[in-house]
Design a protein around this motif. Sequence first.
Motif, PDB file in Angstrom:
ATOM      1  N   TYR A  41      47.874  54.197  56.136  1.00  0.00           N
ATOM      2  CA  TYR A  41      48.098  53.975  56.883  1.00  0.00           C
ATOM      3  C   TYR A  41      49.899  53.391  56.763  1.00  0.00           C
ATOM      4  O   TYR A  41      49.835  53.025  55.080  1.00  0.00           O
ATOM      5  CB  TYR A  41      47.299  52.324  56.921  1.00  0.00           C
ATOM      6  CG  TYR A  41      46.077  52.429  56.974  1.00  0.00           C
ATOM      7  CD1 TYR A  41      45.490  52.282  58.320  1.00  0.00           C
ATOM      8  CD2 TYR A  41      44.874  53.267  55.649  1.00  0.00           C
ATOM      9  CE1 TYR A  41      43.984  52.071  58.259  1.00  0.00           C
ATOM     10  CE2 TYR A  41      43.802  52.478  56.385  1.00  0.00           C
ATOM     11  CZ  TYR A  41      43.430  52.203  57.143  1.00  0.00           C
ATOM     12  OH  TYR A  41      41.927  52.703  57.882  1.00  0.00           O
ATOM     13  N   ASP A  42      50.234  53.795  58.027  1.00  0.00           N
ATOM     14  CA  ASP A  42      52.273  53.520  57.955  1.00  0.00           C
ATOM     15  C   ASP A  42      51.906  52.583  58.523  1.00  0.00           C
ATOM     16  O   ASP A  42      52.642  52.653  60.124  1.00  0.00           O
ATOM     17  CB  ASP A  42      52.306  54.423  58.186  1.00  0.00           C
ATOM     18  CG  ASP A  42      54.284  54.561  58.547  1.00  0.00           C
ATOM     19  OD1 ASP A  42      54.842  53.527  58.452  1.00  0.00           O
ATOM     20  OD2 ASP A  42      54.863  55.796  58.774  1.00  0.00           O
ATOM     21  N   TRP A  43      52.456  50.953  58.401  1.00  0.00           N
ATOM     22  CA  TRP A  43      52.526  49.828  58.943  1.00  0.00           C
ATOM     23  C   TRP A  43      53.363  50.122  59.985  1.00  0.00           C
ATOM     24  O   TRP A  43      53.074  48.916  61.091  1.00  0.00           O
ATOM     25  CB  TRP A  43      52.488  48.975  57.880  1.00  0.00           C
ATOM     26  CG  TRP A  43      51.356  48.615  57.007  1.00  0.00           C
ATOM     27  CD1 TRP A  43      51.314  48.064  55.729  1.00  0.00           C
ATOM     28  CD2 TRP A  43      49.393  48.929  56.462  1.00  0.00           C
ATOM     29  NE1 TRP A  43      50.047  47.917  54.760  1.00  0.00           N
ATOM     30  CE2 TRP A  43      49.477  47.813  56.031  1.00  0.00           C
ATOM     31  CE3 TRP A  43      49.251  49.196  58.282  1.00  0.00           C
ATOM     32  CZ2 TRP A  43      47.596  48.301  55.769  1.00  0.00           C
ATOM     33  CZ3 TRP A  43      47.677  48.876  58.044  1.00  0.00           C
ATOM     34  CH2 TRP A  43      47.156  48.559  56.700  1.00  0.00           C
ATOM     35  N   ASN A  44      54.357  50.370  59.612  1.00  0.00           N
ATOM     36  CA  ASN A  44      56.032  50.112  60.604  1.00  0.00           C
ATOM     37  C   ASN A  44      56.252  51.422  60.934  1.00  0.00           C
ATOM     38  O   ASN A  44      57.579  51.722  61.602  1.00  0.00           O
ATOM     39  CB  ASN A  44      56.734  49.361  59.926  1.00  0.00           C
ATOM     40  CG  ASN A  44      57.208  49.717  58.457  1.00  0.00           C
ATOM     41  OD1 ASN A  44      57.038  50.454  58.334  1.00  0.00           O
ATOM     42  ND2 ASN A  44      58.338  48.881  57.999  1.00  0.00           N
ATOM     43  N   ASN A  45      55.491  52.690  61.338  1.00  0.00           N
ATOM     44  CA  ASN A  45      56.093  53.962  61.518  1.00  0.00           C
ATOM     45  C   ASN A  45      57.437  54.380  60.722  1.00  0.00           C
ATOM     46  O   ASN A  45      58.248  54.951  61.415  1.00  0.00           O
ATOM     47  CB  ASN A  45      56.172  53.655  63.111  1.00  0.00           C
ATOM     48  CG  ASN A  45      56.230  55.384  63.380  1.00  0.00           C
ATOM     49  OD1 ASN A  45      55.933  56.256  63.214  1.00  0.00           O
ATOM     50  ND2 ASN A  45      56.338  54.790  64.689  1.00  0.00           N
ATOM     51  N   PRO A  90      47.576  42.754  60.966  1.00  0.00           N
ATOM     52  CA  PRO A  90      48.818  42.046  62.259  1.00  0.00           C
ATOM     53  C   PRO A  90      49.554  43.124  62.885  1.00  0.00           C
ATOM     54  O   PRO A  90      50.236  42.891  64.464  1.00  0.00           O
ATOM     55  CB  PRO A  90      48.604  40.966  61.181  1.00  0.00           C
ATOM     56  CG  PRO A  90      48.978  41.401  60.173  1.00  0.00           C
ATOM     57  CD  PRO A  90      48.259  42.302  60.227  1.00  0.00           C
ATOM     58  N   ASN A  91      49.549  44.182  62.485  1.00  0.00           N
ATOM     59  CA  ASN A  91      50.563  44.865  62.952  1.00  0.00           C
ATOM     60  C   ASN A  91      49.795  46.174  63.385  1.00  0.00           C
ATOM     61  O   ASN A  91      50.523  47.614  63.174  1.00  0.00           O
ATOM     62  CB  ASN A  91      51.912  46.082  62.036  1.00  0.00           C
ATOM     63  CG  ASN A  91      52.196  44.586  60.881  1.00  0.00           C
ATOM     64  OD1 ASN A  91      53.016  43.863  61.652  1.00  0.00           O
ATOM     65  ND2 ASN A  91      51.945  45.216  59.789  1.00  0.00           N
ATOM     66  N   TRP A  92      48.689  46.300  63.952  1.00  0.00           N
ATOM     67  CA  TRP A  92      48.310  47.629  64.596  1.00  0.00           C
ATOM     68  C   TRP A  92      48.589  48.194  65.534  1.00  0.00           C
ATOM     69  O   TRP A  92      48.894  49.319  65.901  1.00  0.00           O
ATOM     70  CB  TRP A  92      46.464  46.927  64.452  1.00  0.00           C
ATOM     71  CG  TRP A  92      46.686  46.350  66.933  1.00  0.00           C
ATOM     72  CD1 TRP A  92      46.822  44.725  66.028  1.00  0.00           C
ATOM     73  CD2 TRP A  92      46.676  46.857  67.447  1.00  0.00           C
ATOM     74  NE1 TRP A  92      46.339  44.692  67.268  1.00  0.00           N
ATOM     75  CE2 TRP A  92      46.739  45.489  68.765  1.00  0.00           C
ATOM     76  CE3 TRP A  92      46.842  47.814  68.029  1.00  0.00           C
ATOM     77  CZ2 TRP A  92      46.524  45.700  69.664  1.00  0.00           C
ATOM     78  CZ3 TRP A  92      46.991  47.822  69.131  1.00  0.00           C
ATOM     79  CH2 TRP A  92      46.901  47.132  70.003  1.00  0.00           C
ATOM     80  N   ALA A  93      49.565  47.751  66.497  1.00  0.00           N
ATOM     81  CA  ALA A  93      50.407  48.195  67.446  1.00  0.00           C
ATOM     82  C   ALA A  93      51.376  49.486  66.910  1.00  0.00           C
ATOM     83  O   ALA A  93      51.577  50.115  67.797  1.00  0.00           O
ATOM     84  CB  ALA A  93      50.812  46.806  68.567  1.00  0.00           C
TER      85      ALA A  93
END
Length: 103
Positions: A41-45, A90-93
Amino acid sequence: MADNFYRYLMNNPAGSKVGVWSPSQQSNTNSSLRAGDVVFYDWNNDGIMDHAGIIVGSGTDPDSKYVGTLQDQHTTNRYHAIWHLKPYNPNWATTIITVVRPF
């Protein structure tokens, strides 16, 4: 460190990339995945892998009740959580998911 593990798998003859999914491509069931695949998972791209889990099969997430592909992880002790973690993240988007299949 999830990013170090990802780099190890990708830079050695230890694994192959199964796929990369943006938030809009993360449905509950992913037929490309199989038990033993490592989900990064890369939470913040930003290109740095922030977390990892292991695909364990399919079924019902006992906490969110989502039905689909499931993964386990240790940091927050999620047992059979839905693979995309949307109910918990909370950062799914902004989360990009990359899956690697170890050899």
